[in-house]
Enzyme design. Structure first.
Site, PDB file in Angstrom:
ATOM      1  N   TYR B  17       0.844  -1.208   0.000  1.00  0.00           N
ATOM      2  CA  TYR B  17       0.000   0.000   0.000  1.00  0.00           C
ATOM      3  C   TYR B  17       0.876   1.254   0.000  1.00  0.00           C
ATOM      4  CZ  TYR B  17      -3.356   3.309   2.198  1.00  0.00           C
ATOM      5  OH  TYR B  17      -4.155   4.387   2.512  1.00  0.00           O
ATOM      6  N   ASP B  41     -11.512   8.220   6.842  1.00  0.00           N
ATOM      7  CA  ASP B  41     -10.265   8.993   6.929  1.00  0.00           C
ATOM      8  C   ASP B  41     -10.617  10.469   6.988  1.00  0.00           C
ATOM      9  OD1 ASP B  41      -7.785  10.142   6.690  1.00  0.00           O
ATOM     10  OD2 ASP B  41      -7.198   9.014   4.923  1.00  0.00           O
ATOM     11  N   ASP B 100       0.682  13.037  11.236  1.00  0.00           N
ATOM     12  CA  ASP B 100       0.956  11.772  11.928  1.00  0.00           C
ATOM     13  C   ASP B 100      -0.314  10.928  11.942  1.00  0.00           C
ATOM     14  OD1 ASP B 100       3.593  12.465  12.474  1.00  0.00           O
ATOM     15  OD2 ASP B 100       3.102  13.356  14.415  1.00  0.00           O
ATOM     16  N   ASP B 103      -3.172   3.934  10.707  1.00  0.00           N
ATOM     17  CA  ASP B 103      -4.273   3.265  10.018  1.00  0.00           C
ATOM     18  C   ASP B 103      -4.520   1.902  10.646  1.00  0.00           C
ATOM     19  OD1 ASP B 103      -4.559   5.278   8.149  1.00  0.00           O
ATOM     20  OD2 ASP B 103      -3.813   4.094   6.450  1.00  0.00           O
TER      21      ASP B 103
END
Lengths: 128, 128
Positions: B17, B41, B100, B103
């Protein structure tokens, strides 16, 4: 802001968590949790729930002499969650080991932790 | 093991990714997701769902010239989740900035990402 899910407040709680853990203060760590909080450590295991079980969990883990090393600043969110990435230094079967972990905590409006989920796999346990 | 939620496989997908994102390969990043995957997100925002929306999201973010820097080895779990802690280097309003982020991804048995939740708060955006 004083709201418990304010990012700054959540991060301060995560760092207090580390400080109390490293001081061997299981009671102080458990006090950061809501009474009906849950702990899933590791993610994929059966969660434990409620303050007595959570206190027992930290009494056990601090008694092992584990020490937490924060390896990146905690991350907040635009919601009620924050993330803490750290290494656990601990002796396993008499051998020094490091376990790489990322905790996701969610918080109530009172600033206490409602849930903790610890992301680590068997291959995150490194014998040194 | 070849099971998609094997920790080693999940971590390899997280590193692919990053590599594809940094190559500006939005199509390649989107291909890592299941067709009905969701992306939240930041955590606390409305999630987007489905491959077309996810592809558009990565086309937008890679076009900004953002670059991801992994700051800790990915963590797996004993379940279907893995964690990636990184910094996003990007220009915001003409100024260099670092965001920063941690995930949390969950994976299907086919190894594709079923959900992504990005933990970052306004105070995780640092102008340099």
């Amino acid at each position: 802001m004083t709201h418990g899910t304010d990012s700054t407040a959540m991060k301060a709680t995560l760092l207090a968590y580390v400080e109390r853990f490293n001081a061997g203060d299981a009671q102080g760590v458990a006090a950061l949790y809501a009474d009906d909080a849950t702990v899933e450590d590791p993610v994929g295991a059966q969660p434990i729930a409620g303050k007595p079980a959570i206190l027992a969990f930290y009494q056990h883990t601090t008694a092992l002499g584990a020490r937490l090393e924060v390896v990146a600043p905690p991350r907040g969110s635009h919601g009620d969650a924050a993330a803490l990435t750290f290494a656990v230094h601990v002796s396993l079967e008499g051998r020094p080991a490091r376990i790489d972990v990322t905790d996701i905590m969610t918080f109530g409006a009172d600033g206490r932790i409602r849930s903790m989920r610890a992301h680590w796999a068997p291959d995150d346990v490194h014998f040194l």
